[in-house]
Design a protein around this motif. Structure first.
Motif, mmCIF file in Angstrom:
data_model
loop_
_atom_site.group_PDB
_atom_site.id
_atom_site.type_symbol
_atom_site.label_atom_id
_atom_site.label_comp_id
_atom_site.label_asym_id
_atom_site.label_seq_id
_atom_site.Cartn_x
_atom_site.Cartn_y
_atom_site.Cartn_z
ATOM 1 N N ALA A 96 0.827 -1.208 0.000
ATOM 2 C CA ALA A 96 0.000 0.000 0.000
ATOM 3 C C ALA A 96 0.862 1.260 0.000
ATOM 4 C CB ALA A 96 -0.927 -0.006 1.215
ATOM 5 N N LEU A 97 1.974 1.253 0.741
ATOM 6 C CA LEU A 97 2.846 2.423 0.768
ATOM 7 C C LEU A 97 3.570 2.615 -0.558
ATOM 8 C CD1 LEU A 97 4.302 2.171 4.384
ATOM 9 C CD2 LEU A 97 2.878 4.010 3.461
ATOM 10 N N ILE A 98 3.956 1.519 -1.190
ATOM 11 C CA ILE A 98 4.574 1.650 -2.517
ATOM 12 C C ILE A 98 3.560 2.214 -3.504
ATOM 13 C CG2 ILE A 98 5.529 0.355 -4.457
ATOM 14 C CD1 ILE A 98 6.867 -1.483 -2.442
ATOM 15 N N GLU A 99 2.327 1.732 -3.429
ATOM 16 C CA GLU A 99 1.290 2.252 -4.317
ATOM 17 C C GLU A 99 1.036 3.736 -4.058
ATOM 18 O OE1 GLU A 99 -3.552 1.938 -4.903
ATOM 19 O OE2 GLU A 99 -2.504 0.422 -3.717
ATOM 20 N N ARG A 100 1.063 4.136 -2.795
ATOM 21 C CA ARG A 100 0.733 5.512 -2.417
ATOM 22 C C ARG A 100 1.878 6.484 -2.721
ATOM 23 N NH1 ARG A 100 -4.022 7.847 0.369
ATOM 24 N NH2 ARG A 100 -3.302 9.716 1.421
ATOM 25 N N CYS A 101 3.106 6.053 -2.445
ATOM 26 C CA CYS A 101 4.238 6.987 -2.506
ATOM 27 C C CYS A 101 5.181 6.760 -3.679
ATOM 28 C CB CYS A 101 5.059 6.905 -1.212
ATOM 29 S SG CYS A 101 4.149 7.277 0.290
ATOM 30 N N GLY A 102 5.194 5.578 -4.225
ATOM 31 C CA GLY A 102 6.208 5.239 -5.219
ATOM 32 C C GLY A 102 5.982 5.872 -6.575
ATOM 33 N N THR A 103 7.049 5.944 -7.319
ATOM 34 C CA THR A 103 6.960 6.372 -8.714
ATOM 35 C C THR A 103 6.387 5.221 -9.553
ATOM 36 O OG1 THR A 103 9.186 5.600 -9.223
ATOM 37 C CG2 THR A 103 8.970 7.855 -8.399
ATOM 38 N N THR A 104 6.071 5.522 -10.797
ATOM 39 C CA THR A 104 5.562 4.475 -11.683
ATOM 40 C C THR A 104 6.572 3.350 -11.828
ATOM 41 O OG1 THR A 104 4.251 6.103 -12.899
ATOM 42 C CG2 THR A 104 4.657 3.999 -13.983
ATOM 43 N N GLU A 105 7.849 3.697 -11.925
ATOM 44 C CA GLU A 105 8.893 2.676 -12.068
ATOM 45 C C GLU A 105 8.991 1.818 -10.807
ATOM 46 O OE1 GLU A 105 9.234 5.873 -12.683
ATOM 47 O OE2 GLU A 105 9.392 5.846 -14.884
ATOM 48 N N GLN A 106 8.889 2.444 -9.638
ATOM 49 C CA GLN A 106 8.954 1.686 -8.391
ATOM 50 C C GLN A 106 7.755 0.759 -8.233
ATOM 51 O OE1 GLN A 106 9.380 5.117 -5.819
ATOM 52 N NE2 GLN A 106 11.555 4.724 -5.503
ATOM 53 N N LYS A 107 6.581 1.244 -8.610
ATOM 54 C CA LYS A 107 5.391 0.391 -8.549
ATOM 55 C C LYS A 107 5.516 -0.797 -9.488
ATOM 56 C CE LYS A 107 2.379 4.342 -7.515
ATOM 57 N NZ LYS A 107 1.244 5.168 -8.003
ATOM 58 N N GLN A 108 5.976 -0.539 -10.692
ATOM 59 C CA GLN A 108 6.103 -1.611 -11.681
ATOM 60 C C GLN A 108 7.138 -2.638 -11.250
ATOM 61 O OE1 GLN A 108 4.051 -1.805 -14.534
ATOM 62 N NE2 GLN A 108 4.869 -3.889 -14.369
ATOM 63 N N ALA A 109 8.140 -2.203 -10.508
ATOM 64 C CA ALA A 109 9.198 -3.117 -10.073
ATOM 65 C C ALA A 109 8.762 -3.987 -8.903
ATOM 66 C CB ALA A 109 10.442 -2.318 -9.690
ATOM 67 N N ARG A 181 11.542 16.585 7.356
ATOM 68 C CA ARG A 181 10.687 15.725 6.537
ATOM 69 C C ARG A 181 11.015 14.257 6.791
ATOM 70 N NH1 ARG A 181 11.311 16.502 0.694
ATOM 71 N NH2 ARG A 181 13.531 16.782 1.189
ATOM 72 N N ILE A 182 9.976 13.438 6.784
ATOM 73 C CA ILE A 182 10.141 11.995 6.930
ATOM 74 C C ILE A 182 10.086 11.366 5.544
ATOM 75 C CG2 ILE A 182 9.134 9.875 7.871
ATOM 76 C CD1 ILE A 182 8.038 11.558 10.167
ATOM 77 N N GLY A 183 11.045 10.513 5.259
ATOM 78 C CA GLY A 183 11.072 9.801 3.984
ATOM 79 C C GLY A 183 10.926 8.307 4.195
ATOM 80 N N LEU A 184 10.514 7.602 3.152
ATOM 81 C CA LEU A 184 10.414 6.146 3.167
ATOM 82 C C LEU A 184 11.433 5.580 2.189
ATOM 83 C CD1 LEU A 184 6.540 5.662 3.219
ATOM 84 C CD2 LEU A 184 8.128 5.079 5.052
ATOM 85 N N PHE A 185 12.193 4.590 2.648
ATOM 86 C CA PHE A 185 13.274 4.022 1.849
ATOM 87 C C PHE A 185 13.071 2.515 1.724
ATOM 88 C CE2 PHE A 185 14.693 7.872 3.820
ATOM 89 C CZ PHE A 185 15.459 8.509 2.857
ATOM 90 N N LEU A 222 14.746 5.878 -2.262
ATOM 91 C CA LEU A 222 13.728 6.755 -1.690
ATOM 92 C C LEU A 222 12.420 6.585 -2.450
ATOM 93 C CD1 LEU A 222 12.940 9.116 0.234
ATOM 94 C CD2 LEU A 222 13.741 10.674 -1.558
ATOM 95 N N LEU A 223 11.351 6.312 -1.724
ATOM 96 C CA LEU A 223 10.041 6.165 -2.355
ATOM 97 C C LEU A 223 9.530 7.523 -2.807
ATOM 98 C CD1 LEU A 223 7.790 3.614 -0.408
ATOM 99 C CD2 LEU A 223 8.627 3.467 -2.744
ATOM 100 N N GLY A 224 9.174 7.630 -4.055
ATOM 101 C CA GLY A 224 8.618 8.876 -4.569
ATOM 102 C C GLY A 224 9.660 9.961 -4.709
ATOM 103 N N ASP A 225 9.206 11.197 -4.523
ATOM 104 C CA ASP A 225 10.102 12.350 -4.710
ATOM 105 C C ASP A 225 10.628 12.894 -3.395
ATOM 106 O OD1 ASP A 225 7.822 13.397 -3.649
ATOM 107 O OD2 ASP A 225 7.366 14.761 -5.302
ATOM 108 N N GLY A 226 10.431 12.152 -2.285
ATOM 109 C CA GLY A 226 10.953 12.610 -1.009
ATOM 110 C C GLY A 226 10.044 13.554 -0.263
ATOM 111 N N ASP A 227 8.819 13.725 -0.729
ATOM 112 C CA ASP A 227 7.874 14.549 0.006
ATOM 113 C C ASP A 227 7.588 13.895 1.352
ATOM 114 O OD1 ASP A 227 6.249 16.631 0.564
ATOM 115 O OD2 ASP A 227 4.610 16.044 -0.758
ATOM 116 N N ASN A 228 7.063 14.667 2.306
ATOM 117 C CA ASN A 228 6.817 14.145 3.651
ATOM 118 C C ASN A 228 5.910 12.920 3.579
ATOM 119 O OD1 ASN A 228 6.258 13.706 6.377
ATOM 120 N ND2 ASN A 228 6.326 15.891 6.840
#
Length: 382
Positions: A96-109, A181-185, A222-228
């Motif tokens: 769910a977090l990958i779907e919410r925060c990840g880029t298209t490439e991260q989701k596809q991977a 800011r909190i990031g997800l890795f 880093l998941l996504g663009d590093g936004d909080n």
């Protein structure tokens, strides 16, 4: 509002209950309790074949596009069998977090691999000093020329010992210091500098504590663009509490059914226990607590995609209420079974242990009553 299940949801419930009844007997649960992994990889493959791992994932990435109510139906069936597979850690939290925060490439991977069962995930967010406050993160992530360097420790990582990748939350630092800011890795479980100490969870399954000793990750970890990422973490944890609430309802229903059957066959002074009016009143109270809990779990699932405050109030309200109801049902079940209720001879004790674990996971009833009240004051008119 129509609260009746659709035909597809009824089929999901029937198939899940049938699978759990056929696959999870007392012998299987005892075997898993002594297994260092804590669950069966073969059963996990069956989850993938049945489509359960793909159930809430988006259709664009190999999922079925189901919602929180569908997950709740599945989790209630899991509760009946004390299922120990890492479904919440991998699907409800990690994917769910990958779907919410990840880029298209991260989701596809990642997401197609979750759906087919080849990738297991875990979320490492809780820390000792946080005391269930999701906003308190001391683990640091510092930028380097190659990417990121993570240092810190996490506790109570659900099924982290079996995860292929662990999603870690960290406070992001740059050359000027903490950014606030909190990031997800996303971190491979085999990365150098990661130390995992796993242990058995109360009521089945396993968890672990992890130490991050200058763990180096590439920039794209880093998941996504590093936004909080804090709102996404709160969203995922609220959904996990709704799912675990549904699991607790399945456990409570099993305890009620087991106790009702026992009081019909257990005789005292020549009469079954169920003939005693006081016993009947206790069973009626247990049934009422189960129904109330089922309603609260369903409400939390229905509100899973509402506004953040509305969703959070529903999740905390369900967690607090179900936690109190679960303890009542478990205690009554043990008492009505007499001395055998706390022995290995009956599984009543094992079910009660899982309910005790549920009450403390992501915060106990007292914590969520306070959170619910605080959120209510936030939305109260001036």
């Amino acid at each position: 509002m129509d609260l009746n299940l659709s035909d597809e949801q009824k089929l999901l419930r029937e198939s899940a209950e049938r699978f759990v009844a056929e696959s999870y007997d007392a012998a299987h649960r005892r075997k898993m309790a002594n297994d260092p992994l804590g669950f069966s990889p073969d059963v996990w493959k069956q989850f993938a074949e049945l489509g359960w791992l793909a159930l809430p994932l988006p259709e664009d990435f190999g999922g079925l596009g189901g919602g929180a109510v569908d997950v709740g139906i599945l989790m209630e069936a899991f509760g009946r069998g004390l299922v120990s597979e890492p479904y919440v850690a991998t699907v409800v939290l990690g994917a769910a977090l990958i779907e919410r925060c990840g880029t298209t490439e991260q989701k596809q991977a990642s997401l197609p691999k979750v759906a087919d069962g080849s990738l297991k995930l875990a979320l490492a967010h809780s820390e000792r000093a946080a005391r269930f406050d999701l906003a308190k993160v001391a683990t640091s992530a510092t930028t380097t020329a190659q990417g990121w360097r993570l240092s810190g420790s996490k506790i109570a990582v659900l099924d982290g010992h079996a995860a292929d990748e662990i999603i870690v939350s960290a406070l992001m630092h740059d050359h000027r210091g903490p950014s606030g800011r909190i990031g997800l890795f996303v971190m491979p479980a085999t990365v150098p500098g990661l130390v995992i100490s796993d242990y058995a969870r109360l009521g089945g399954g396993r968890a672990c504590n992890i130490e991050l000793c200058d763990v180096h990750l590439p920039a794209d970890a880093l998941l996504g663009d590093g936004d909080n990422a804090l709102p996404a973490i709160e969203w995922a944890v609220d959904r996990a509490m709704a799912a675990l609430g549904a699991e607790a309802v399945g456990i409570m229903q099993t305890l009620l059914d087991t106790t009702l059957e026992y009081t019909k066959i257990r005789k005292q002074f020549g009469r079954p226990l169920s003939a005693n009016q006081v016993i009947r009143h206790r069973l009626a109270d247990m049934a009422m607590q189960v129904d109330e809990s089922r309603s609260m779990a369903l409400r939390a699932s229905l509100k899973a995609d509402s506004t953040p405050i509305e969703r959070a109030r529903a999740a905390s309200g369900a967690k607090a209420k179900i936690g109190r109801c679960a303890r009542f049902v478990g205690e009554q079940s043990i008492q009505l079974h007499g001395g055998m209720g706390v022995t290995e001879e009956l599984e009543v004790g094992a079910y009660f242990k899982r309910l005790v674990a549920f009450d403390t996971l992501f915060g106990g009833s007292a914590h969520h009553y306070a959170r619910h009240a605080e959120l209510g004051r936030t939305t109260a008119p001036a």
